[in-house]
Design a protein around this motif. Structure first.
Motif, short mmCIF file in Angstrom:
data_model
loop_
_atom_site.label_atom_id
_atom_site.label_comp_id
_atom_site.label_asym_id
_atom_site.label_seq_id
_atom_site.Cartn_x
_atom_site.Cartn_y
_atom_site.Cartn_z
N LYS A 69 1.25 7.67 -6.11
CA LYS A 69 0.20 8.69 -6.16
C LYS A 69 0.72 10.05 -5.71
N ARG A 75 0.82 -1.21 0.00
CA ARG A 75 0.00 0.00 0.00
C ARG A 75 0.86 1.26 0.00
N LYS A 123 2.10 1.98 -3.51
CA LYS A 123 1.07 2.60 -4.33
C LYS A 123 0.87 4.07 -3.96
N ASP A 171 -0.79 0.81 -11.99
CA ASP A 171 -0.85 2.05 -11.19
C ASP A 171 0.46 2.81 -11.13
#
Length: 578
Positions: free
Chosen positions: A231, A224, A227, A339
């Motif tokens: 972002k 997490r 990711k 992603d």
């Protein structure tokens, strides 16, 4: 005569079973044969360790009463692939090359066997199969010891046997028994190691379970955080920076707390390990502890996490590209799926795609064009760019240059070579063109009807082929040195059906050196020295006897050819008279 020492099953895919773990049952000290197999191979870092891999495709039944039949695409393949190398894979069409490449990276689910991947440690990922295996340790280890006892009994029976045919029969049983042990139990040995020698296996299972649960939580947090980090640098999330940073801080704090708990659990596991250190078989079991991830045991979600690392370049450079998408969208599809960017509007996205295109020899202005507007070589470069865009560690090149002109082939091969050096990539290069594979490969594996029959360094396999099939392939290569007067050798016959493959050695139906045991017994892939592996019963003969046997068969072949020529001449003369 056969040498009894030569017909023993060689250590290949089941090191733990044959040379190490057996001592945990009879407490006999064995020589570590890994030290005897060339230090050159051991110096390299293993990226994949494939053991007894099988891939069968079920056939549709014609009637309800029919037994289920399968296409035996790959069977009992054991091989290691080293980080940064190019492993060439050659063989005739239908030998299972492409299936092997796709099965290794789990595009196809493997039917049986183990595919260990070392690009990420099992302790870092903590996949679900580890927890399941840990829970079953008290039940599985006694079964494992019993199976090893049965294996040792077979070894003792073989060593006492004097009849050569019965020795061959026992070797066949040994080979299948070792494979069965590996498929059922060796993941447990790799995970627990010397802890399995502990007297209280329930205690072992308990401490490992606690440790693995914490590892799984930390692994999920790390995923997490990765990711969120992406972002944080993506312009599409500019209005959410505060919430992203807050979430990251919370996750880091949680990870720090869990890491402290994990240190305590690690110490507890090591304490239990020390309790077992003086138990029988501890050292051998501990030597077999392994941190590789068994890809065949991963869930769909877990495999998706590793998909970035494992990519493929397909054979047909046109049909593998979506004709409705532009080049930029084709290359960026995987980038967005994993992603790496939120969308094509993210800051830096277009620059990243153009950078990948430039590395693959594609001009930046191609980004808005469609596949039909490119030549075959350019399309293949697009396929390469698509694979590289997600920053992989391993790429399967499935006949990547076979559909291209010779001049374009050289350009694409040179591009692949340059990219391998720049990005430390590892290739499995599948082809039927031996001249191409000689140029690009560090090692070459030869496949026939789903089996690997020979494996060696590129130069060695061309200089000294040991398997009759490899020799036949090399002699079939067209040459430009016409003055050498060397005739091309034709390998007669077609590959047998993969639905009903021959018993014993699968090449025996086409081999000019076939012996009785070739028809009944499957040869094991054995090391003939310096990392040159061969699966052929000819290697069971003394070198002198082998040379005499091959010479005798060659003379018989020449006499047969001479007789056929004489018959042909007589037939022509008879026709002329009439």
């Amino acid at each position: 005569m056969y040498k009894k020492s030569d017909v023993s099953i060689q250590k290949r895919g089941l090191e733990a079973v044959e040379n190490k773990v057996i001592t945990s049952v009879d407490n006999t000290q064995e020589v570590d044969t890994e030290k005897l197999i060339g230090n050159r191979l051991n110096e390299k870092k293993v990226l994949f360790k494939i053991q007894n891999l099988k891939k069968f495709f079920p056939l549709k039944k014609k009637f309800f009463t029919d037994r289920q039949r399968y296409v035996h695409a790959n069977e009992n393949i054991s091989i290691e692939i080293y980080e940064g190398e190019t492993l060439g894979l050659v063989g005739e069409s239908g030998s299972g090359k492409s299936t092997l490449g796709r099965t290794i990276i789990q595009i196809y689910d493997q039917t049986e066997g183990t595919t260990l991947y070392y690009g990420t440690k099992v302790s870092e990922m903590a996949p679900k199969y580890v927890g399941s295996m840990i829970n079953n340790i008290p039940k599985l280890y006694p079964e494992y010891k019993k199976a090893l006892g049965e294996l040792n009994a077979l070894y003792e029976q073989r060593d006492k046997e004097t009849d050569i045919e019965k020795i061959h029969e026992l070797e066949d049983k040994l080979m299948f028994k070792r494979r069965d042990i590996q498929n059922k139990y060796l993941n447990m040995v790799r995970l627990a190691g010397g802890l399995l020698a502990h007297k209280d296996l329930s205690k072992v299972s308990g401490v490992l379970k606690e440790q693995n649960e914490l590892r799984a939580k930390i692994s999920e947090i790390n995923y997490r955080l990765e990711k969120l980090e992406i972002k944080l640098n993506d312009s599409e999330y500019a209005n959410k920076l505060d919430s992203l940073k807050s979430e990251m801080d919370k996750l880091r704090s949680e990870r720090e707390s869990l890491s402290k708990q994990l240190l305590e659990k690690d110490a507890k596991v090591e304490s239990v390990r020390m309790e077992a250190v003086n138990e029988e078989g501890f050292k051998d079991l501990e030597d077999d502890r392994d941190d590789g991830i068994d890809l065949s045991q991963l869930t769909t979600g877990e495999m998706r996490r590793l998909r970035k690392d494992l990519q493929i370049i397909f054979q047909d450079p046109y049909s593998s590209l979506d004709t409705k998408l532009t080049v930029g969208n084709i290359i960026g599809e995987g980038v967005l799926a994993h992603d790496m960017f939120k969308s094509a509007k993210s800051k830096g996205y277009s620059e990243y795609i153009q950078k990948i295109m430039d590395e693959c020899g594609l001009a930046p202005y191609f980004i808005h064009r469609y596949p039909h507007q490119f030549s075959g070589g350019q399309r293949q470069r697009i396929g390469i760019a698509r694979a590289l865009a997600v920053q992989p560690k391993f790429i399967v090149c499935d006949e990547a240059v076979s559909a291209l002109d010779v001049s374009i082939q050289s350009q694409v091969i040179n591009l692949l070579q340059d990219l391998r050096v720049e990005k430390n990539l590892t290739y499995l290069f599948i082809t039927h063109d031996l001249s191409v594979v000689k140029y690009i490969s560090d090692r070459i594996a030869v496949m026939y009807l789903g089996n690997i029959v020979e494996l060696s360094d590129s130069e060695e396999i061309f200089k000294t082929p040991l398997h009759p099939y490899t020799d036949a392939l090399l002699n079939a290569i067209p040459r430009t040195d016409v003055e050498s007067n060397q005739e091309l050798s034709i390998l007669e016959g077609d590959i047998p059906s993969a639905v009903n493959p021959p018993n014993g050695c699968r090449f025996h139906t086409r081999c000019e050196y076939v012996m009785d045991r070739c028809i009944n017994f499957e040869p094991d892939l054995q090391d003939m020295g310096n990392g040159h592996f061969v699966a052929c019963h000819l290697m069971d003969l003394d070198p002198e006897e082998r040379a005499n046997f091959i010479k005798e068969r060659d003379q018989e072949k020449l006499l047969k050819m001479k007789h056929e020529d004489e018959l042909m001449v007589e037939a022509i003369q008879e026709t002329q008279k009439n």
